[in-house]
Write an enzyme that holds these catalytic residues in place. Structure first.
Site, PDB file in Angstrom:
ATOM      1  N   CYS A   1      20.220 -19.151  -6.075  1.00  0.00           N
ATOM      2  CA  CYS A   1      18.882 -18.880  -5.550  1.00  0.00           C
ATOM      3  C   CYS A   1      18.086 -20.166  -5.593  1.00  0.00           C
ATOM      4  O   CYS A   1      17.829 -20.717  -6.664  1.00  0.00           O
ATOM      5  CB  CYS A   1      18.194 -17.800  -6.384  1.00  0.00           C
TER       6      CYS A   1
ATOM      7  N   GLU B   1      18.639 -17.046   1.733  1.00  0.00           N
ATOM      8  CA  GLU B   1      19.967 -17.616   1.586  1.00  0.00           C
ATOM      9  C   GLU B   1      20.436 -18.091   2.945  1.00  0.00           C
ATOM     10  O   GLU B   1      19.995 -17.572   3.967  1.00  0.00           O
ATOM     11  CB  GLU B   1      20.938 -16.579   1.004  1.00  0.00           C
TER      12      GLU B   1
END
Length: 264
Positions: free
Chosen positions: A2, A119
């Site tokens: 992340c 992402e």
């Protein structure tokens, strides 16, 4: 992993959602659609009250509160805070073994509220182009990333200088359709795991490090978004809106601006 997420709710909304007091002292930022490492953001912690010397009052009920922390954990033993840039993520599988995270996993756990995370999926056969996706809840409720936090004091500073409070987001194997985008994901805890994760009297929380259930993951929305999110200079609601795949020739220098998350 992340390396970028969105957090747009104000402390008042987060207080209600996480049943917490506001300990941000008015320092909470406004809506942030492009949270990047080294930014100060709102987290949730739970601790026992302390006496004048800072000693926890174990007989007093623990209190859940919102706290401002900087993203990128700086171990208490670090000589320089710049090490935090390499510790924005903590792998769930090895957190117990790493000196930088082991003690925090036992004593200093937090939740990191988020609207969702970004992402990037390799496109064009993996030849450099990456398409951004945003994972969020369908009902507008907050995601709660499992995090670890630490307090760091400059060994060369004055004794009364304020400490630096930092955190790292725990990551785990991606589940279900999320694995089609990237093989890792932040460890987002369902609400029934919040109390156990935050409990300051619980020194072993390793059973909570498991990936979320597939049924829970299937309730999330995975949407393609604009490559404008690639640049940390861009920050607005348009970043989280659904967008069609863009031409190969990207604007804003997006390909080069993409933040590469250090491997843990």
């Amino acid at each position: 992993m992340c390396g970028r997420y969105a957090a747009t709710k104000d402390p008042a909304a987060l207080m209600r959602e996480f049943d917490a007091l506001d300990g941000t002292d008015g320092s909470g930022r406004g809506p942030d659609y492009n949270v990047a490492p080294t930014k100060d953001v709102v987290t949730v912690v739970q601790r026992h009250p302390r006496d004048a010397d800072g000693t926890p009052l174990a007989d007093e009920p623990s209190v859940r509160s919102l706290r401002m922390m900087r993203w990128g954990l700086v171990p208490f033993w670090a000589k320089d805070p710049s090490v935090g840039a390499k510790m924005i993520n903590t792998r769930a599988e090895t957190a117990q073994e790493k000196p930088a995270f082991r003690k925090a996993l036992s004593r200093r756990r937090c939740l990191v509220p988020a609207d969702g995370w970004y992402e990037w999926k390799a496109a064009d056969g993996g030849k450099g182009r990456k398409e951004p996706f945003f994972t969020t809840t369908r009902d507008g409720s907050s995601l709660a990333f499992a995090g670890l936090w630490e307090t760091w004091r400059d060994p060369k500073g004055e004794t009364d200088s304020p400490p630096l409070i930092t955190f790292s987001i725990i990551t785990t194997d991606a589940v279900g359709p999320l694995a089609d985008i990237h093989h890792r994901m932040p460890l987002a805890l369902p609400s029934d795991r919040w109390a156990g994760w935050l409990d300051p009297d619980r020194t072993d929380a390793t059973d909570l490090l498991r990936p979320p259930e597939r049924d829970w993951v299937d309730t999330l929305e995975l949407r393609p978004v604009s490559t404008r999110v690639n640049s940390v200079r861009n920050n607005g609601p348009e970043l989280v809106e659904r967008a069609e795949p863009e031409p190969t020739d990207l604007d804003d220098g997006a390909t080069g601006a993409l933040f590469e998350v250090p491997k843990q």
